[in-house]
Write a protein that holds these residues in place. Sequence first.
Motif, mmCIF file in Angstrom:
data_model
loop_
_atom_site.group_PDB
_atom_site.id
_atom_site.type_symbol
_atom_site.label_atom_id
_atom_site.label_comp_id
_atom_site.label_asym_id
_atom_site.label_seq_id
_atom_site.Cartn_x
_atom_site.Cartn_y
_atom_site.Cartn_z
ATOM 1 N N HIS A 145 1.068 -1.428 -0.026
ATOM 2 C CA HIS A 145 0.142 -0.087 -0.133
ATOM 3 C C HIS A 145 0.929 1.275 0.091
ATOM 4 N N THR A 146 1.208 1.759 -1.053
ATOM 5 C CA THR A 146 2.129 2.795 -1.331
ATOM 6 C C THR A 146 1.673 4.130 -1.664
ATOM 7 N N TYR A 147 0.377 4.514 -1.898
ATOM 8 C CA TYR A 147 -0.025 5.636 -1.834
ATOM 9 C C TYR A 147 -1.599 5.498 -1.309
ATOM 10 N N HIS A 148 -2.258 6.848 -0.913
ATOM 11 C CA HIS A 148 -3.505 6.607 -0.101
ATOM 12 C C HIS A 148 -4.473 5.598 -0.781
ATOM 13 N N LYS A 200 6.901 11.700 -0.376
ATOM 14 C CA LYS A 200 5.929 11.899 0.753
ATOM 15 C C LYS A 200 6.218 12.931 1.932
ATOM 16 N N PRO A 283 0.770 5.251 4.544
ATOM 17 C CA PRO A 283 0.299 5.849 3.041
ATOM 18 C C PRO A 283 -1.107 6.727 3.027
#
Length: 287
Positions: A145-148, A200, A283
């Motif tokens: 899970h790397t972005y929202h 980020k 994330p």
Amino acid sequence: MSCLSAPLLAYLLFQQGSLFKVEASQVQPDPHRLAQNRTSPPVPPLPEVLPEEMPPDEAGIVGLSPEPLEDIGIGHLRPKDLSFLAEPDWTNSPYLGANWLQLAAVPIYVEPEGAHWGWLVNGWLIPNGQEPIAIGRDATFLMLHTYHALFSFPVTEIREDGWFQLQYTPAGTAWAHIDHLNLGSTELTVERWEDRFLAKGWIEFRRHGLSQPLRPEPTDDEAILSLIGPDSFIEPIAFDGDWMQVRVTQPTNGCEFLPASRTQEGWMRWRGLESQSLIWYPPQGCE
């Protein structure tokens, strides 16, 4: 074959005797990290029977939040254009979670310059000569899970000639090439963790509860400026090998700076002795 891009369609038509030619790759790799004069491997043929686009089943995707000692590799494979995440109606995007895979087409290999053994295409893994495997439905796949609102495949290695290794199941890896990331209707890219952490703007140490030393220079030989506890807000500024330059504020409560909090700058190790990342990030951001 609605998810296939113009370059791949042109290649397939050429294979059938058409006068069309494959367009040059539109991927622009980092010139400081990949060889300038590398040879692009030819695009292999697609399976004779290509299944319809299928969104992956999130219930069959594991590893979204990495464990403290889990090796997350050197980066991740994701869609190149992430502007959809900033759209007012982003919740209706077809790219969310792992759904971007139904718009991707990536040939995968046993090893660099080795035998081609299948495709990631239309949301399926299709090994040569075997039945298609629906991602997250017919088998468990591993993503981060790397972005929202986005999941991506960990990349464990990338070579100067453009070959990179991705991990797609807890025990399964395959090789692909940078120049093959624009074959679907959504172009993909490999993003290194250093770039993701900088974008980020906030990282955490994965082994929660342990204090980490802050030093004036990127070396263990320097004296410790202070110990950075888990109640701190760490902003990465730059990366230099296994070290990151940071701006640290503590104490905090998540993203909230507490009264009498203090800010310092210095250097901290972000990779361990075996080059594994010691850091990660929320994330979802501040909630």
